[in-house]
Design an enzyme around this catalytic site. Structure first.
Site, PDB file in Angstrom:
ATOM      1  CD  GLU A 110      -0.259  -7.250  -4.597  1.00  0.00           C
ATOM      2  OE1 GLU A 110       0.732  -7.896  -4.256  1.00  0.00           O
ATOM      3  OE2 GLU A 110      -1.171  -6.959  -3.801  1.00  0.00           O
ATOM      4  CG  HIS A 162       2.315  -1.167   0.156  1.00  0.00           C
ATOM      5  ND1 HIS A 162       2.526  -1.778   1.376  1.00  0.00           N
ATOM      6  CD2 HIS A 162       1.286  -0.285   0.335  1.00  0.00           C
ATOM      7  CE1 HIS A 162       1.671  -1.287   2.265  1.00  0.00           C
ATOM      8  NE2 HIS A 162       0.918  -0.380   1.655  1.00  0.00           N
TER       9      HIS A 162
HETATM   10  C1  GAR Z   1       0.711  -8.915  -1.258  1.00  0.00           C
HETATM   11  O1  GAR Z   1      -0.557  -8.367  -1.355  1.00  0.00           O
HETATM   12  C2  GAR Z   1       1.753  -7.820  -1.112  1.00  0.00           C
HETATM   13  O2  GAR Z   1       1.444  -6.673  -1.847  1.00  0.00           O
HETATM   14  C3  GAR Z   1       1.679  -7.548   0.363  1.00  0.00           C
HETATM   15  O3  GAR Z   1       1.558  -8.809   0.962  1.00  0.00           O
HETATM   16  C4  GAR Z   1       0.871  -9.676   0.061  1.00  0.00           C
HETATM   17  C5  GAR Z   1       1.729 -10.912  -0.101  1.00  0.00           C
HETATM   18  O4  GAR Z   1       1.048 -11.876  -0.860  1.00  0.00           O
HETATM   19  N1  GAR Z   1       2.841  -6.856   0.817  1.00  0.00           N
HETATM   20  C6  GAR Z   1       2.812  -5.949   1.785  1.00  0.00           C
HETATM   21  O5  GAR Z   1       1.807  -5.622   2.367  1.00  0.00           O
HETATM   22  C7  GAR Z   1       4.169  -5.352   2.103  1.00  0.00           C
HETATM   23  N2  GAR Z   1       4.008  -4.164   2.878  1.00  0.00           N
HETATM   24  P1  GAR Z   1       1.829 -13.097  -1.459  1.00  0.00           P
HETATM   25  O6  GAR Z   1       2.620 -13.729  -0.304  1.00  0.00           O
HETATM   26  O7  GAR Z   1       0.738 -14.011  -1.947  1.00  0.00           O
HETATM   27  O8  GAR Z   1       2.730 -12.605  -2.559  1.00  0.00           O
END
Ligand code: GAR
Length: 212
Positions: free
Chosen positions: A185, A120
């Site tokens: 991340e 998250h």
């Molecule tokens: C990321 O920033 C992740 O932390 C967030 O969605 C994005 C996905 O990016 N997740 C959430 O908000 C879950 N509650 P990605 O598809 O490029 O990995």
């Protein structure tokens, strides 16, 4: 007290659940590819969104990519039963949520207790749920970041594995903040998965310890 991932198999089978572009999925694929994460294989990538770019990334790497349409089921439990079937078909041992924008329900959680990870883009417990970067900027905090946690039945409430901090700058927009947080991340998610696979995460109540 419970030790996670005590199975004796040589490789841990991972299923990655996605809804969008899949940059975290890519980071995990790369970390397995360069052997930073050993003894793991991504068996399948599953999306609840038909045109999620993450599905294309999976296919490019020869990973099975499956779309399960939530609209095709009468209720969440029907959708989750189907999800469980697919997970079982791939002998899934670890579920990794990577930008999966759907709450995982009881059916899946009880079948995979302490074997579902999520990332998250805030320092939980702050700014749970949707529109995290907007919530962060509107509140005016000076430090944000990202959190990897085990998934429990609450929304973004499970035991925290790793967090990384990122400063919030005065001229930040949702995009600029999100970009800097994503860099973190892509480091802490692969690292958390590596620790899980190496059996180094121990959970006692809410507290996750990293074993040496
Ligand atoms: C990321 O920033 C992740 O932390 C967030 O969605 C994005 C996905 O990016 N997740 C959430 O908000 C879950 N509650 P990605 O598809 O490029 O990995």
């Amino acid at each position: 007290m419970s030790n996670i991932n005590t199975n004796n198999k040589t490789k841990t089978n991972i299923a990655v659940l996605v809804s969008g572009r899949g940059s975290n999925l890519q980071a995990i694929i790369d970390n397995i590819g360069n052997k930073n994460i050993e003894n793991a294989t991504i068996k399948v990538v599953i999306s609840d969104v038909a045109d999620a770019y993450a599905l294309e990334r999976a296919k490019k790497h020869g990973i099975d990519a499956i779309f399960i349409d939530p609209a095709g089921f009468e209720d969440v439990s029907g959708y989750e039963q189907e999800l469980l079937k697919v997970l079982a078909n791939y002998d899934t041992e670890l579920i990794v949520l990577a930008g999966y924008m759907r709450i995982v329900g009881k059916v899946v959680i009880s079948a995979y207790k302490n074997c579902i990870l999520n990332i998250h883009p805030t320092l939980l417990p702050s700014f749970k749920g949707l529109h995290s970067h907007k919530q962060t900027l509107n509140y005016g905090v000076k430090v944000s970041g990202c959190t990897v946690h085990f998934v429990d039945e609450g929304m973004d409430t499970g035991p925290i594995i790793l967090q990384s901090c990122v400063p919030v700058l005065e001229n930040d927009t949702e995009d600029s903040l999100s970009e800097r947080i994503l860099e973190q991340e892509h480091k802490i998610y692969p690292l958390s998965i590596k620790l899980f696979i190496e059996g180094k995460l121990k959970v006692e109540g809410r507290i996750v310890s990293v074993l040496k």
